[in-house]
Design a protein around this motif. Sequence first.
Motif, PDB file in Angstrom:
ATOM      1  N   LEU A   1      10.725  -6.657  -2.658  1.00 16.89           N
ATOM      2  CA  LEU A   1      10.716  -5.586  -3.582  1.00 16.89           C
ATOM      3  C   LEU A   1      12.125  -5.015  -3.629  1.00 16.89           C
ATOM      4  CD1 LEU A   1       7.954  -3.492  -1.753  1.00 16.89           C
ATOM      5  CD2 LEU A   1       7.813  -4.748  -3.779  1.00 16.89           C
ATOM      6  N   THR A   2      12.375  -4.583  -5.036  1.00 18.40           N
ATOM      7  CA  THR A   2      13.563  -4.405  -5.609  1.00 18.40           C
ATOM      8  C   THR A   2      13.415  -2.963  -6.225  1.00 18.40           C
ATOM      9  OG1 THR A   2      13.706  -5.453  -7.472  1.00 18.40           O
ATOM     10  CG2 THR A   2      14.694  -6.331  -5.538  1.00 18.40           C
ATOM     11  N   PRO A   3      14.297  -2.017  -6.411  1.00 17.79           N
ATOM     12  CA  PRO A   3      14.249  -0.867  -7.367  1.00 17.79           C
ATOM     13  C   PRO A   3      13.530  -1.069  -8.697  1.00 17.79           C
ATOM     14  CG  PRO A   3      16.330  -0.842  -6.012  1.00 17.79           C
ATOM     15  CD  PRO A   3      15.896  -2.203  -5.982  1.00 17.79           C
ATOM     16  N   GLY A   4      12.529  -0.328  -8.881  1.00 17.43           N
ATOM     17  CA  GLY A   4      11.934  -0.397 -10.156  1.00 17.43           C
ATOM     18  C   GLY A   4      10.565  -1.383 -10.060  1.00 17.43           C
ATOM     19  N   ASP A   5      10.509  -2.197  -9.001  1.00 17.84           N
ATOM     20  CA  ASP A   5       9.125  -2.625  -8.675  1.00 17.84           C
ATOM     21  C   ASP A   5       7.991  -1.691  -8.306  1.00 17.84           C
ATOM     22  OD1 ASP A   5      10.260  -5.226  -9.142  1.00 17.84           O
ATOM     23  OD2 ASP A   5      10.538  -5.521  -6.666  1.00 17.84           O
ATOM     24  N   ARG A   6       6.742  -2.420  -8.387  1.00 10.54           N
ATOM     25  CA  ARG A   6       5.636  -1.467  -7.984  1.00 10.54           C
ATOM     26  C   ARG A   6       4.662  -2.481  -7.074  1.00 10.54           C
ATOM     27  NH1 ARG A   6       0.491  -1.003 -10.884  1.00 10.54           N
ATOM     28  NH2 ARG A   6      -0.219   1.170 -11.040  1.00 10.54           N
ATOM     29  N   ILE A   7       4.472  -1.540  -6.303  1.00 14.73           N
ATOM     30  CA  ILE A   7       3.430  -1.921  -5.172  1.00 14.73           C
ATOM     31  C   ILE A   7       1.885  -1.548  -5.272  1.00 14.73           C
ATOM     32  CG2 ILE A   7       4.481  -0.607  -3.309  1.00 14.73           C
ATOM     33  CD1 ILE A   7       3.666  -2.971  -1.350  1.00 14.73           C
ATOM     34  N   VAL A   8       1.039  -2.249  -5.217  1.00 12.21           N
ATOM     35  CA  VAL A   8      -0.172  -1.512  -5.141  1.00 12.21           C
ATOM     36  C   VAL A   8      -1.089  -1.701  -3.691  1.00 12.21           C
ATOM     37  CG1 VAL A   8      -2.697  -1.662  -5.712  1.00 12.21           C
ATOM     38  CG2 VAL A   8      -0.744  -1.787  -7.411  1.00 12.21           C
ATOM     39  N   SER A   9      -1.414  -0.787  -3.140  1.00 14.67           N
ATOM     40  CA  SER A   9      -2.061  -0.734  -1.599  1.00 14.67           C
ATOM     41  C   SER A   9      -3.425  -0.037  -1.517  1.00 14.67           C
ATOM     42  CB  SER A   9      -1.055  -0.726  -0.522  1.00 14.67           C
ATOM     43  OG  SER A   9      -1.681  -1.061   0.808  1.00 14.67           O
ATOM     44  N   ILE A  10      -3.712   0.040  -0.090  1.00 20.04           N
ATOM     45  CA  ILE A  10      -4.728   0.954  -0.060  1.00 20.04           C
ATOM     46  C   ILE A  10      -4.528   2.423   0.652  1.00 20.04           C
ATOM     47  CG2 ILE A  10      -6.593  -0.666  -0.320  1.00 20.04           C
ATOM     48  CD1 ILE A  10      -6.387  -1.235   2.956  1.00 20.04           C
ATOM     49  N   LYS A  11      -5.391   3.238   0.822  1.00 16.34           N
ATOM     50  CA  LYS A  11      -4.936   4.280   1.529  1.00 16.34           C
ATOM     51  C   LYS A  11      -5.060   4.177   3.185  1.00 16.34           C
ATOM     52  CE  LYS A  11      -6.006   7.496  -2.114  1.00 16.34           C
ATOM     53  NZ  LYS A  11      -7.040   8.914  -2.717  1.00 16.34           N
ATOM     54  N   ASP A  12      -5.851   3.297   3.524  1.00 14.34           N
ATOM     55  CA  ASP A  12      -6.161   3.224   5.079  1.00 14.34           C
ATOM     56  C   ASP A  12      -5.397   2.323   5.841  1.00 14.34           C
ATOM     57  OD1 ASP A  12      -8.967   4.734   5.522  1.00 14.34           O
ATOM     58  OD2 ASP A  12      -8.923   4.171   3.418  1.00 14.34           O
ATOM     59  N   THR A  13      -4.150   2.028   5.545  1.00 15.31           N
ATOM     60  CA  THR A  13      -3.380   1.004   6.066  1.00 15.31           C
ATOM     61  C   THR A  13      -2.804   1.750   7.489  1.00 15.31           C
ATOM     62  OG1 THR A  13      -1.265   1.914   4.994  1.00 15.31           O
ATOM     63  CG2 THR A  13      -2.648  -0.364   4.381  1.00 15.31           C
ATOM     64  N   TYR A  14      -2.520   1.047   8.541  1.00 13.08           N
ATOM     65  CA  TYR A  14      -1.927   1.474   9.634  1.00 13.08           C
ATOM     66  C   TYR A  14      -0.878   2.584   9.416  1.00 13.08           C
ATOM     67  CZ  TYR A  14       1.114   1.599  13.992  1.00 13.08           C
ATOM     68  OH  TYR A  14       2.006   1.749  14.856  1.00 13.08           O
ATOM     69  N   GLY A  15      -0.679   3.674  10.568  1.00  8.96           N
ATOM     70  CA  GLY A  15       0.116   4.607   9.920  1.00  8.96           C
ATOM     71  C   GLY A  15       1.672   4.538   9.883  1.00  8.96           C
ATOM     72  N   GLY A  16       2.168   3.372  10.507  1.00  6.77           N
ATOM     73  CA  GLY A  16       3.459   3.113  10.322  1.00  6.77           C
ATOM     74  C   GLY A  16       3.591   2.356   8.962  1.00  6.77           C
ATOM     75  N   THR A  17       2.561   1.577   8.518  1.00  6.31           N
ATOM     76  CA  THR A  17       2.661   1.218   7.257  1.00  6.31           C
ATOM     77  C   THR A  17       2.465   1.814   5.944  1.00  6.31           C
ATOM     78  OG1 THR A  17       1.575  -0.914   8.040  1.00  6.31           O
ATOM     79  CG2 THR A  17       1.574  -0.768   5.773  1.00  6.31           C
ATOM     80  N   ASN A  18       1.622   2.952   6.376  1.00  8.70           N
ATOM     81  CA  ASN A  18       1.616   4.105   5.547  1.00  8.70           C
ATOM     82  C   ASN A  18       2.594   4.856   5.192  1.00  8.70           C
ATOM     83  OD1 ASN A  18       0.637   7.246   4.982  1.00  8.70           O
ATOM     84  ND2 ASN A  18      -0.573   5.898   4.017  1.00  8.70           N
ATOM     85  N   LYS A  19       3.660   5.087   6.113  1.00 15.34           N
ATOM     86  CA  LYS A  19       4.751   5.708   6.198  1.00 15.34           C
ATOM     87  C   LYS A  19       5.947   4.971   5.301  1.00 15.34           C
ATOM     88  CE  LYS A  19       4.657   9.653   8.309  1.00 15.34           C
ATOM     89  NZ  LYS A  19       4.790  10.908   7.284  1.00 15.34           N
ATOM     90  N   ILE A  20       5.916   3.424   5.336  1.00 14.23           N
ATOM     91  CA  ILE A  20       6.853   2.754   4.453  1.00 14.23           C
ATOM     92  C   ILE A  20       6.311   3.146   3.181  1.00 14.23           C
ATOM     93  CG2 ILE A  20       7.569   0.423   3.787  1.00 14.23           C
ATOM     94  CD1 ILE A  20       7.209  -0.491   6.633  1.00 14.23           C
ATOM     95  N   PHE A  21       5.152   3.130   2.722  1.00 11.85           N
ATOM     96  CA  PHE A  21       4.654   3.325   1.573  1.00 11.85           C
ATOM     97  C   PHE A  21       4.813   4.855   0.935  1.00 11.85           C
ATOM     98  CE2 PHE A  21       1.049   0.284   2.167  1.00 11.85           C
ATOM     99  CZ  PHE A  21       2.014  -0.855   1.772  1.00 11.85           C
ATOM    100  N   THR A  22       4.893   5.713   1.823  1.00 14.87           N
ATOM    101  CA  THR A  22       4.973   7.256   1.366  1.00 14.87           C
ATOM    102  C   THR A  22       6.342   7.722   1.465  1.00 14.87           C
ATOM    103  OG1 THR A  22       4.126   7.869   3.211  1.00 14.87           O
ATOM    104  CG2 THR A  22       2.532   7.569   1.677  1.00 14.87           C
ATOM    105  N   GLU A  23       7.084   7.228   2.338  1.00 16.65           N
ATOM    106  CA  GLU A  23       8.283   7.611   2.874  1.00 16.65           C
ATOM    107  C   GLU A  23       9.474   6.703   2.326  1.00 16.65           C
ATOM    108  OE1 GLU A  23      10.514   9.252   6.770  1.00 16.65           O
ATOM    109  OE2 GLU A  23       8.773   9.158   6.894  1.00 16.65           O
ATOM    110  N   PHE A  24       9.527   5.517   2.566  1.00 18.81           N
ATOM    111  CA  PHE A  24      10.637   4.673   2.475  1.00 18.81           C
ATOM    112  C   PHE A  24      10.759   3.939   1.308  1.00 18.81           C
ATOM    113  CE2 PHE A  24      10.151   4.835   7.204  1.00 18.81           C
ATOM    114  CZ  PHE A  24      11.344   5.482   7.568  1.00 18.81           C
TER     115      PHE A  24
END
Length: 400
Positions: A101-124
Amino acid sequence: MTKSWNETQAGTKAVWAGEKDYLVHGATQIPVIPSVAFGYDDMDEWYEVAVGRKKGHIYGRNTNPTVQAFEDKVKILEGANAATSFSTGMAAISNTLYTFLTPGDRIVSIKDTYGGTNKIFTEFLPKMGIDVVLCDTGDHEAIEKEVAKGCSILYLESPTNPTVKITDIKRMAQAGKKAGAIVVVDNTFATPVNQNPLALGVDLVLHSATKFLGGHADALGGVVCGLDEQLIKKIYHYREINGATMDPWAAYLIVRGMKTLSLRMKKQEENALALAQYLQSVSIVEDVYYPGLETHLNHDIAKEQMKGFGAMLSFAVKGGVDTVRELLPRLQFSHRAANLGAVETTVGPARTTSHVECTPEERAAMGIPEGLIRVSCGIEDTTDILDDFKQAFQAIKMEQ
């Protein structure tokens, strides 16, 4: 006639795969090689190994014989062509995502991933200028719609942690491939014994090796494997430079644990199904989540893509956190701890295990009630597990 690995069953692979090349001095078990550096008298040979044109090892942050034996075993179990390892499961997840992943990219996932994974998606990732789209787990049409808009990665987890929701991996892989995305699946809960996402069209498969692969709660590790060796080489390069290297002693412990993976999973699944069925009869239990139950939302999909339904289940209790506080300390044969996949049964609420990093509001948005209890069934006798939960529930009832 000698059998190929493709003709060999998972239980045999778990015992024998990836070890023969590393046995020395007539030993029947792979050695733990803690050496940080590997020396060469021939300068040209040293160079050829260093640049990857010849097999060998030069420095422990890059590769190690014991660690490579672990990678080879996972690679064969998952039907992959290449694998690389990490210090933890989260290192495997984060390094894989950051590799591509680089700036400007787009990633699609699901809401129910493991909490640490979810933090990567929502925070980092948003801080890196990456567009993250999280769809309702199980809403395949919504996922397909978002993927069709274009994305660099489609990231899935099936079954999910902790609500064990199921996604149709083959269908999602087809959608991802059509959009030109790299399709990644966290296969930790299912294990290679029960599910092989690469055979369903996925590009990369991840595991927190700390969990079921190791099986004894005594070693941290992660791994990613795939059919495309070039993808794995790119992840390896990111990992070797950023340094999330697996320790050789951890690799040895996980390899040793993997030898009984098939046996453990059979008993753990037996216990999980029996406990899930019992919990359905308990009045204080509001919901039971286990893919092996016919009442599970996507039981049919799980039955199609999995050989077994796994050892993980969760259930929600009336009274929320107060009931959790009363129930869990009464269990005799369960660790109350933030781990899973071990030979001992382990229990805990999502608020202190899988999604401790999240706020109550964030957990609620993911469909995780505060009274949800995650159970990783061990290899204890089934009757003892059931009796233990029965006496715990009975104790609560008597005090009310």
